[in-house]
Design a protein around this motif. Structure first.
Motif, PDB file in Angstrom:
ATOM      1  N   ARG A 107       8.727  62.320 -20.994  1.00 29.73           N
ATOM      2  CA  ARG A 107       9.218  62.827 -22.279  1.00 29.73           C
ATOM      3  C   ARG A 107      10.724  62.587 -22.375  1.00 29.73           C
ATOM      4  O   ARG A 107      11.415  62.583 -21.352  1.00 29.73           O
ATOM      5  N   PRO A 108      11.253  62.422 -23.573  1.00 28.88           N
ATOM      6  CA  PRO A 108      12.698  62.266 -23.735  1.00 28.88           C
ATOM      7  C   PRO A 108      13.393  63.626 -23.676  1.00 28.88           C
ATOM      8  O   PRO A 108      13.773  64.201 -24.700  1.00 28.88           O
ATOM      9  N   ALA A 109      13.548  64.138 -22.443  1.00 32.00           N
ATOM     10  CA  ALA A 109      14.167  65.449 -22.244  1.00 32.00           C
ATOM     11  C   ALA A 109      14.834  65.467 -20.874  1.00 32.00           C
ATOM     12  O   ALA A 109      14.445  64.736 -19.972  1.00 32.00           O
ATOM     13  N   VAL A 110      15.817  66.324 -20.712  1.00 31.74           N
ATOM     14  CA  VAL A 110      16.612  66.367 -19.485  1.00 31.74           C
ATOM     15  C   VAL A 110      15.746  66.677 -18.269  1.00 31.74           C
ATOM     16  O   VAL A 110      15.819  66.000 -17.238  1.00 31.74           O
ATOM     17  N   LEU A 111      14.901  67.710 -18.344  1.00 26.83           N
ATOM     18  CA  LEU A 111      14.067  68.088 -17.204  1.00 26.83           C
ATOM     19  C   LEU A 111      13.097  66.980 -16.831  1.00 26.83           C
ATOM     20  O   LEU A 111      12.799  66.772 -15.652  1.00 26.83           O
TER      21      LEU A 111
ATOM     22  N   GLU B   1      18.956  55.660 -21.471  1.00 29.47           N
ATOM     23  CA  GLU B   1      20.146  55.361 -20.677  1.00 29.47           C
ATOM     24  C   GLU B   1      19.970  55.868 -19.245  1.00 29.47           C
ATOM     25  O   GLU B   1      20.381  55.206 -18.280  1.00 29.47           O
ATOM     26  N   ALA B   2      19.335  57.029 -19.096  1.00 34.86           N
ATOM     27  CA  ALA B   2      19.086  57.580 -17.767  1.00 34.86           C
ATOM     28  C   ALA B   2      18.156  56.669 -16.967  1.00 34.86           C
ATOM     29  O   ALA B   2      18.350  56.464 -15.767  1.00 34.86           O
ATOM     30  N   VAL B   3      17.150  56.105 -17.644  1.00 38.18           N
ATOM     31  CA  VAL B   3      16.227  55.172 -16.986  1.00 38.18           C
ATOM     32  C   VAL B   3      16.994  53.968 -16.447  1.00 38.18           C
ATOM     33  O   VAL B   3      16.808  53.546 -15.302  1.00 38.18           O
ATOM     34  N   LYS B   4      17.881  53.440 -17.263  1.00 39.69           N
ATOM     35  CA  LYS B   4      18.655  52.269 -16.853  1.00 39.69           C
ATOM     36  C   LYS B   4      19.580  52.598 -15.678  1.00 39.69           C
ATOM     37  O   LYS B   4      19.725  51.811 -14.743  1.00 39.69           O
TER      38      LYS B   4
END
Length: 221
Positions: free
Chosen positions: A109-113, A152-155
């Motif tokens: 999911r697109p969420a911080v956790l 961006e986190a994925v990258k």
């Protein structure tokens, strides 16, 4: 036989929805498919119950310790693609699923956790050096900053990001409740189109890489 494992250490990210939808997509593509349900909650098995025991694809609920042998039997029986629905949190089961996979999908999911859980999943599967991709699920249909932040986190984590998104559409849940998939429930809908794109992307990773590996072996023989 090719095997796709759908793994995430976070629950509620749509693993069963993707596993069953991709298996149906494979069947519609003329392939024999099966879902191997390793989750103690047996969501894929309940989906199969609603679908009917004689309807394809096959869904097998089993313990991870029996996965290797069951996959071998499926291959002998003519199965073309197996989809492994792994449970959240259980690292030992995720390891088993990753070990026997040709390609791994990591729904997030697109969420911080969820991004934090994605990091744990990536660390877990990297021990096997298997091709994998993160696919964003439950994305808001109107977009949102959280999508870009997660991508961006994925990258930054050095993971491959699937070039598609699975959005938060009511079609997915309605289809699951009746033992169907998005492409069956609403064949011309946007959810069906998303699953088609994900299936095509999965096949590209499964079969293109196999062809490339064969070419490499020929050149070095």
């Amino acid at each position: 036989m090719k095997t796709v494992a759908i793994i995430s250490q976070k629950g509620g990210v749509g693993k069963t929805t993707l596993a069953t939808a991709l298996a149906v997509a494979a069947e519609l593509d003329g392939k024999s498919a099966a879902v191997f349900d390793l989750d103690p909650q047996a969501s894929a098995s309940f989906w199969k119950d609603a679908r009917g025991k004689d309807a394809s694809p096959a869904v097998v609920s089993l313990q991870a310790s029996r996965l290797k042998e069951t996959l071998a039997l499926a291959a002998e029986g003519g199965c073309d693609i197996a989809f492994i629905d792994a449970p959240p949190v259980a690292k030992d089961i995720a390891f088993e699923a990753a070990e026997h996979a040709d390609f791994i999908l990591i729904p997030t999911r697109p969420a911080v956790l969820d991004a934090a859980a994605m990091d744990k999943t990536l660390k877990l599967i990297r021990a096997f050096a298997k091709p994998s991709a993160v696919v964003l699920t439950f994305c808001p249909t109107q977009g949102g900053r959280e999508i870009g932040d997660t991508e961006e986190a994925v990258k930054q984590l050095g993971a491959t990001l699937a070039p598609l998104r699975i959005h938060n559409r009511i079609t997915y849940s309605r289809a699951q409740q009746t033992g169907h998939t998005a492409q069956e429930f609403e064949p011309e809908g946007k959810a069906a189109e998303e699953i088609k794109h994900l299936y095509d992307y999965t096949c590209m990773n499964l079969f293109t890489q196999t062809a490339e590996a064969k070419n490499v072996r020929r050149r070095t023989a």
